[in-house]
Design a protein around this motif. Sequence first.
Motif, PDB file in Angstrom:
ATOM      1  N   ASN A   1      -3.824   1.423  -3.558  1.00 36.53           N
ATOM      2  CA  ASN A   1      -4.648   0.851  -2.486  1.00 36.53           C
ATOM      3  C   ASN A   1      -5.992   0.342  -3.005  1.00 36.53           C
ATOM      4  OD1 ASN A   1      -2.457   1.813  -1.141  1.00 36.53           O
ATOM      5  ND2 ASN A   1      -3.538   3.230   0.186  1.00 36.53           N
TER       6      ASN A   1
ATOM      7  N   SER B   1      -5.452  -4.020   6.983  1.00 36.00           N
ATOM      8  CA  SER B   1      -5.927  -2.633   6.940  1.00 36.00           C
ATOM      9  C   SER B   1      -5.711  -1.923   8.277  1.00 36.00           C
ATOM     10  CB  SER B   1      -7.389  -2.586   6.492  1.00 36.00           C
ATOM     11  OG  SER B   1      -7.753  -1.241   6.206  1.00 36.00           O
TER      12      SER B   1
ATOM     13  N   ALA C   1       0.851  -1.196   0.000  1.00 39.22           N
ATOM     14  CA  ALA C   1       0.000   0.000   0.000  1.00 39.22           C
ATOM     15  C   ALA C   1       0.879   1.236   0.000  1.00 39.22           C
ATOM     16  CB  ALA C   1      -0.875   0.017   1.258  1.00 39.22           C
TER      17      ALA C   1
ATOM     18  N   LYS D   1      -7.928   3.114   1.813  1.00 40.58           N
ATOM     19  CA  LYS D   1      -7.916   1.839   2.547  1.00 40.58           C
ATOM     20  C   LYS D   1      -9.350   1.360   2.768  1.00 40.58           C
ATOM     21  CE  LYS D   1      -4.924  -0.226   3.995  1.00 40.58           C
ATOM     22  NZ  LYS D   1      -4.051  -1.274   3.380  1.00 40.58           N
TER      23      LYS D   1
ATOM     24  N   SER E   1       1.208   4.221   2.300  1.00 41.53           N
ATOM     25  CA  SER E   1       0.807   4.120   3.710  1.00 41.53           C
ATOM     26  C   SER E   1       0.918   5.404   4.529  1.00 41.53           C
ATOM     27  CB  SER E   1       1.642   3.032   4.390  1.00 41.53           C
ATOM     28  OG  SER E   1       2.998   3.448   4.475  1.00 41.53           O
TER      29      SER E   1
END
Length: 357
Positions: free
Chosen positions: A102, A132, A84, A163, A86
Amino acid sequence: MSNSVLITGGAGFIGSNFVHHWCSKYDTRVVVLDILGYAGNESSLADLKDQDGFQLVKGDICDRELVTSLLAKEEISTVIHFAAESHVDRSILGPAAFVQTNVVGTFTLLEAFRQHWQNQGKPEDYRFLHVSTDEVYGSLEADDPAFTETTPYAPNSPYSASKAGSDHLARAYFHTYGMPTLITNCSNNYGPYQFPEKLIPLMCLNILLGKPLPVYGDGQNVRDWLHVSDHCSAIDTVLHKANPGDVYNIGGNNQVKNLDIVHQLCDLMSELAAGSSVNLPTSPRDLITFVTDRPGHDRRYAMDISKIEKDLGWTPAYNFETGLRQTVEWYLSNRDWWQPLLSAEYKGYYENLYGDR
Ligand code: NAD
Ligand code: TYD
């Protein structure tokens, strides 16, 4: 039947800790798929490079052809999906990459895995675990109860919104296709191998380098901190014990204000430096600088972890004080890992993200 594991984002902070956790415990074949972007670091997996049954593939989770061929060729039965974008601050400056990796990336993985799982006759032991965050639930006021698995989603940043989108897709693949997905929502992690743009490693390195310690707003925002090793053991537990379609919150029962963490880090660094050859350029607390707040800054996160404790018997093992000390010691003794991240190539990635906003 083979039961190889595909770990996406396995060269990142939590992913690399998880790969180490997994390889020290199981002898299943592990394939890591990571784009090796700014946060993906091959050196975090260097000790595993030549180990039998381990492979690192450089590639994008959005590349459907690559993902499809890896799933088939490597006979993957389990996907653990960490990959991802992040970092919240980056998502504010450039949200497009967050939607791409994502949302589109997770969708690409889910679709490829669905086809693979169907091609294999929908084996019951296949799993897709989607990693997640608590940030999908939004922000709490000081007296609000902690987030539970049924708290409505209310993401506030492009990161948490992307997310949330990926969580909804993982959920939909279980409900629509019966694909065995699992979702874990975890609170803020700390520990070794974290890229120094996040609060704890950024403060450690800035103290070592004598740079300002940028505290956003009034420093009273609260996060629920969990040692990354505890996150890894929780994911392992969910993977092996939960039922397909399940969702579990993971957290540390450990709510701390940002400014308190910064004070703790300053004092820890002073103490550890005094007993070693490390020279701190300045008294750490003098470096604390209050800066403009992050736009839309969530005030407080807190996780109710009673479901995973009751259903699966998992509970965090680390105490924050010990975990923080161990983390600071890791950064002090692993300069070879972080020094290259301060090079020109990375300048602007982790520094002064908010200075000129
Ligand atoms: P990280 O940024 O350190 O690592 C992400 C990894 O994904 C990197 O190695 C990166 O190179 C890789 N990656 C990014 N885009 C990719 C792409 N398109 N294809 C393949 N690989 C790609 O992040 P992290 O802190 O280790 O977080 C891992 C996961 O855990 C994320 O899904 C994050 O949302 C979630 N999470 C993180 C925290 C936390 O406190 N850090 C808390 C809860 C959940
Ligand atoms: P961060 O590590 O970016 O995680 P997240 O935003 O996902 O919770 O930030 C943790 C908290 O620390 C958050 O409230 C923002 C704050 N923060 C600072 O005050 N200064 C900093 O330089 C950074 C990176 C974060």
